[in-house]
Design an enzyme around this catalytic site. Structure first.
Site, PDB file in Angstrom:
ATOM      1  N   ALA A 144       0.843  -1.198   0.000  1.00 51.94           N
ATOM      2  CA  ALA A 144       0.000   0.000   0.000  1.00 51.94           C
ATOM      3  C   ALA A 144       0.879   1.248   0.000  1.00 51.94           C
ATOM      4  CB  ALA A 144      -0.918   0.012   1.219  1.00 51.94           C
ATOM      5  N   GLU A 166      -1.931 -11.531  -4.970  1.00 50.82           N
ATOM      6  CA  GLU A 166      -3.327 -11.620  -5.376  1.00 50.82           C
ATOM      7  C   GLU A 166      -3.906 -10.218  -5.301  1.00 50.82           C
ATOM      8  OE1 GLU A 166      -6.966 -10.882  -3.999  1.00 50.82           O
ATOM      9  OE2 GLU A 166      -5.523 -11.391  -2.445  1.00 50.82           O
ATOM     10  N   ASN A 178      -9.199  -3.737  -9.226  1.00 49.15           N
ATOM     11  CA  ASN A 178      -8.082  -2.842  -8.904  1.00 49.15           C
ATOM     12  C   ASN A 178      -7.202  -2.622 -10.143  1.00 49.15           C
ATOM     13  OD1 ASN A 178      -5.947  -1.413  -7.810  1.00 49.15           O
ATOM     14  ND2 ASN A 178      -5.819  -2.679  -5.961  1.00 49.15           N
ATOM     15  N   TYR A 231       1.359  -4.486 -11.919  1.00 47.56           N
ATOM     16  CA  TYR A 231       1.896  -5.849 -11.865  1.00 47.56           C
ATOM     17  C   TYR A 231       2.218  -6.385 -13.262  1.00 47.56           C
ATOM     18  CZ  TYR A 231      -0.105  -5.509  -7.166  1.00 47.56           C
ATOM     19  OH  TYR A 231      -0.444  -5.101  -5.901  1.00 47.56           O
TER      20      TYR A 231
END
Length: 143
Positions: free
Chosen positions: A71, A100, A105, A112
């Site tokens: 985060a 995961e 999102n 990623y």
């Protein structure tokens, strides 16, 4: 000045503040403190002028690392800090890394996939709070 280093125990409340803002089902401070005390977890932070701007928690699962949490504080989002933090982790890996993410999102998925993660699975209804699916990604180190 941006710095990436292990989070110290006295910085756990700063991490918790970001955790609470960032996740619907955030960990309790007691859970984070318990995890912090175990050698299988690694807590790394990205700091801006010695202020915690974001963090990543990794679990060493014997044959693979797993991202438990990542985060960035809302004050520091959209500045490339998540990419910088995760790229730093990927550079130093000695085994593969899995994570995961919620299917909704999009910014995280873009990050990623841009860093070379490969989608390996969908966990149907993974998130209990919304029933949303989770996507499992794998980053494979080069041998």
């Amino acid at each position: 000045m941006i710095d990436i280093r292990e989070i110290e125990e006295n910085e756990l409340m700063d991490l918790f503040d970001i955790e609470e803002i960032s996740f619907i089902n955030s960990y309790r401070i007691s859970t984070l403190a318990d995890m912090y005390g175990k050698p299988v977890y690694k807590f790394l932070g990205i700091f801006n002028k010695n202020r915690l701007a974001g963090y990543i928690i990794l679990l060493d699962s014997i044959d693979v690392y797993e991202v438990i949490k990542i985060a960035i504080s809302p004050n520091y989002r959209k500045k490339g800090l998540g990419k910088k933090l995760l790229s730093s982790v990927l550079k130093d890996l000695d085994k593969n890394l899995i994570l995961e993410v919620r299917v909704s999102n999009d910014p995280a998925i873009k990050l990623y996939e841009g860093l070379g993660f490969e989608k390996i699975n969908i966990r149907k209804g993974y998130y209990g709070d919304t029933g949303e699916d989770g996507i499992v990604y794998l980053f494979t180190i080069e041998n």
